[in-house]
Design an enzyme around this catalytic site. Structure first.
Site, PDB file in Angstrom:
ATOM      1  N   ARG A 107       0.881  -1.176   0.000  1.00  0.00           N
ATOM      2  CA  ARG A 107       0.000   0.000   0.000  1.00  0.00           C
ATOM      3  C   ARG A 107       0.907   1.211   0.000  1.00  0.00           C
ATOM      4  O   ARG A 107       1.697   1.412   0.937  1.00  0.00           O
ATOM      5  CB  ARG A 107      -0.905   0.012   1.239  1.00  0.00           C
ATOM      6  CG  ARG A 107      -1.608   1.342   1.422  1.00  0.00           C
ATOM      7  CD  ARG A 107      -2.719   1.294   2.424  1.00  0.00           C
ATOM      8  NE  ARG A 107      -3.843   0.528   1.904  1.00  0.00           N
ATOM      9  CZ  ARG A 107      -5.061   0.534   2.446  1.00  0.00           C
ATOM     10  NH1 ARG A 107      -5.307   1.261   3.522  1.00  0.00           N
ATOM     11  NH2 ARG A 107      -6.033  -0.193   1.927  1.00  0.00           N
ATOM     12  N   HIS A 134      -7.516   0.747  -6.366  1.00  0.00           N
ATOM     13  CA  HIS A 134      -7.673  -0.147  -5.209  1.00  0.00           C
ATOM     14  C   HIS A 134      -8.358  -1.427  -5.698  1.00  0.00           C
ATOM     15  O   HIS A 134      -9.517  -1.704  -5.371  1.00  0.00           O
ATOM     16  CB  HIS A 134      -8.499   0.569  -4.140  1.00  0.00           C
ATOM     17  CG  HIS A 134      -8.419  -0.071  -2.784  1.00  0.00           C
ATOM     18  ND1 HIS A 134      -7.566  -1.115  -2.475  1.00  0.00           N
ATOM     19  CD2 HIS A 134      -9.112   0.195  -1.630  1.00  0.00           C
ATOM     20  CE1 HIS A 134      -7.732  -1.460  -1.214  1.00  0.00           C
ATOM     21  NE2 HIS A 134      -8.658  -0.688  -0.678  1.00  0.00           N
ATOM     22  N   GLN A 137     -10.136  -4.132  -3.366  1.00  0.00           N
ATOM     23  CA  GLN A 137     -11.419  -3.687  -2.820  1.00  0.00           C
ATOM     24  C   GLN A 137     -12.543  -3.874  -3.839  1.00  0.00           C
ATOM     25  O   GLN A 137     -13.615  -4.401  -3.515  1.00  0.00           O
ATOM     26  CB  GLN A 137     -11.328  -2.210  -2.416  1.00  0.00           C
ATOM     27  CG  GLN A 137     -12.630  -1.648  -1.882  1.00  0.00           C
ATOM     28  CD  GLN A 137     -13.038  -2.261  -0.553  1.00  0.00           C
ATOM     29  OE1 GLN A 137     -12.239  -2.281   0.375  1.00  0.00           O
ATOM     30  NE2 GLN A 137     -14.273  -2.741  -0.432  1.00  0.00           N
ATOM     31  N   ASP A 225     -17.444   7.029  -1.322  1.00  0.00           N
ATOM     32  CA  ASP A 225     -16.190   6.868  -0.573  1.00  0.00           C
ATOM     33  C   ASP A 225     -15.903   8.190   0.133  1.00  0.00           C
ATOM     34  O   ASP A 225     -16.576   9.193  -0.110  1.00  0.00           O
ATOM     35  CB  ASP A 225     -15.063   6.500  -1.574  1.00  0.00           C
ATOM     36  CG  ASP A 225     -13.746   6.117  -0.897  1.00  0.00           C
ATOM     37  OD1 ASP A 225     -13.742   5.876   0.335  1.00  0.00           O
ATOM     38  OD2 ASP A 225     -12.722   6.067  -1.586  1.00  0.00           O
ATOM     39  N   CYS A 270     -16.339   1.359   0.660  1.00  0.00           N
ATOM     40  CA  CYS A 270     -15.191   0.490   0.974  1.00  0.00           C
ATOM     41  C   CYS A 270     -14.775   0.585   2.439  1.00  0.00           C
ATOM     42  O   CYS A 270     -14.099  -0.314   2.935  1.00  0.00           O
ATOM     43  CB  CYS A 270     -14.023   0.825   0.054  1.00  0.00           C
ATOM     44  SG  CYS A 270     -13.409   2.513   0.236  1.00  0.00           S
ATOM     45  N   ARG A 298     -13.472  -8.999   1.524  1.00  0.00           N
ATOM     46  CA  ARG A 298     -12.053  -8.719   1.283  1.00  0.00           C
ATOM     47  C   ARG A 298     -11.224  -9.961   1.627  1.00  0.00           C
ATOM     48  O   ARG A 298     -10.288 -10.311   0.931  1.00  0.00           O
ATOM     49  CB  ARG A 298     -11.577  -7.535   2.153  1.00  0.00           C
ATOM     50  CG  ARG A 298     -12.134  -6.183   1.772  1.00  0.00           C
ATOM     51  CD  ARG A 298     -11.675  -5.714   0.416  1.00  0.00           C
ATOM     52  NE  ARG A 298     -10.215  -5.685   0.299  1.00  0.00           N
ATOM     53  CZ  ARG A 298      -9.424  -4.699   0.737  1.00  0.00           C
ATOM     54  NH1 ARG A 298      -9.971  -3.624   1.307  1.00  0.00           N
ATOM     55  NH2 ARG A 298      -8.113  -4.743   0.572  1.00  0.00           N
TER      56      ARG A 298
HETATM   57  N1  NVA Z   1     -10.176   6.441  -1.314  1.00  0.00           N
HETATM   58  C1  NVA Z   1      -9.753   5.980  -0.022  1.00  0.00           C
HETATM   59  C2  NVA Z   1      -9.969   4.511   0.100  1.00  0.00           C
HETATM   60  C3  NVA Z   1      -9.627   3.944   1.462  1.00  0.00           C
HETATM   61  C4  NVA Z   1      -9.784   2.465   1.514  1.00  0.00           C
HETATM   62  C5  NVA Z   1      -8.288   6.337   0.209  1.00  0.00           C
HETATM   63  O1  NVA Z   1      -7.487   6.204  -0.722  1.00  0.00           O
HETATM   64  O2  NVA Z   1      -7.967   6.781   1.311  1.00  0.00           O
HETATM   65  N1   CP Z   2     -11.224  -0.503   2.447  1.00  0.00           N
HETATM   66  C1   CP Z   2      -9.941  -0.579   2.840  1.00  0.00           C
HETATM   67  O1   CP Z   2      -9.004  -0.811   2.048  1.00  0.00           O
HETATM   68  O2   CP Z   2      -9.760  -0.407   4.176  1.00  0.00           O
HETATM   69  P1   CP Z   2      -8.386  -0.204   4.930  1.00  0.00           P
HETATM   70  O3   CP Z   2      -7.863   1.153   4.542  1.00  0.00           O
HETATM   71  O4   CP Z   2      -8.745  -0.283   6.382  1.00  0.00           O
HETATM   72  O5   CP Z   2      -7.429  -1.290   4.520  1.00  0.00           O
END
Ligand code: NVA
Ligand code: CP
Length: 311
Positions: A107, A134, A137, A225, A270, A298
């Protein structure tokens, strides 16, 4: 080695195989304690390195538990606990980790880092979220939709809110899975133009519409989101955050917006969510919300992805 970097670069048969494996494994675990391994433990003896340069609850725990239930193990790292933050290159890190582990999940706020890692590694690399996409997800989201409403092909999905990494991934998924996607985003926060043009060139049925109401009309599923993604958090000023919130306020998913969708329309997010911003509490905690199923799926989808990458 097969990498799981984006839905857009994988063929439909692969994506479907991952979902089929996830569904089969979910069914086989009915009644088992959470800590019990899957009966076949296909990843016994395998190790997944997990690099988190941003926070995570679901991605961290679901990958870790998935590896354990498949018989494997994980090692968790962050840029600051590795030599990455002291200037070791991503390519060198990729070469070194490839000598120790069987796959790497990362990540990272910069998609280029994921691509560099995948290019340098001799083992599969999995996208655990970047500023661009992502995919794990959205695979879980497609699984969840089909579990509740049958085939996603031909369905109408509404994306309402920020045109962020999740919006871009739904765009890629629309091209691969053949569902119609309406996106309602403030024009200043439009989805990734390159991904949109790519999807349209693939023949995807996607429309950018002017309002949340237009997107929700007749939808089988409404998705939103957060208004501030992790990659948007720094550097930012209080004024910029306020402007962003003002731009996004007309794109809140509330009961009025949900009432325009099909009566059985699902609500997806998500997570993590901010009740009162992108979604109201009555919607996310209401009868049409499937957010907890999405979170659970997930785990099952990670298994499909890990098996596909490593076996
Ligand atoms: N769009 C959000 C998704 C978190 C799972 C982010 O990138 O923070
Ligand atoms: N939806 C998701 O990826 O959650 P986290 O940021 O908690 O991993």
């Amino acid at each position: 080695m097969p990498d799981f970097t984006d839905i857009g670069v994988l063929d439909y048969a692969t994506l479907r195989q991952i979902l089929d494996d996830a569904n089969a494994r979910k069914r086989l675990r009915d009644g088992l304690p959470r800590g019990a391994p899957d009966a076949d433990r296909p990843l016994a003896g395998r190790i997944l390195a997990m690099i988190f340069e941003k926070p995570s609850t679901r991605t961290r725990v679901s990958f870790d538990v998935a590896m354990r239930q498949l018989g494997g193990q994980t090692i968790e790292m962050s840029g600051s606990t590795m030599q990455l933050d002291r200037g070791e290159t991503v390519a060198d890190t990729a070469r070194v980790l490839s000598r120790y582990v069987d796959a790497i999940m990362i990540r990272t706020p910069r998609h280029e880092v994921l691509d560099e890692l995948a290019a340098g590694a001799d083992v599969p690399v999995i996208n655990g979220l970047t500023d661009r996409s992502h995919p794990c997800q959205v695979m879980g989201d497609i699984m969840t939709f089909e579990e509740h409403r049958g085939p996603v092909q031909g369905a109408k999905i509404a994306w309402i809110g920020d045109g962020n990494n999740m919006a871009a991934t739904w765009i890629q998924a629309s091209a691969k899975f053949g569902f119609h996607l309406d996106l309602a985003c403030p024009s200043e926060l439009s989805p990734d133009a390159d991904i949109l043009s790519w999807a349209q060139a693939q023949g995807a049925s996607i429309q950018i519409v002017g309002s949340a109401a237009d997107a929700a009309a007749g939808a089988d599923c409404v998705v939103t989101d957060v208004w501030l993604s992790m990659s948007d958090e720094t550097p930012t000023s209080a004024a910029a955050t306020t402007t962003r919130q003002e731009l996004l306020r007309p794109f809140q998913v509330n009961s009025e917006i949900m009432s325009l969708a099909q009566s059985q329309a699902l609500f997806m997010h998500c997570l993590p969510a901010h009740r009162g911003q992108e979604v109201t509490g009555d919607v996310i905690d209401g009868p049409n919300s499937v957010v907890w199923a999405e979170a659970e799926n997930r785990l099952h989808v990670q298994k499909g992805i890990l098996n596909w990458c490593m076996i």
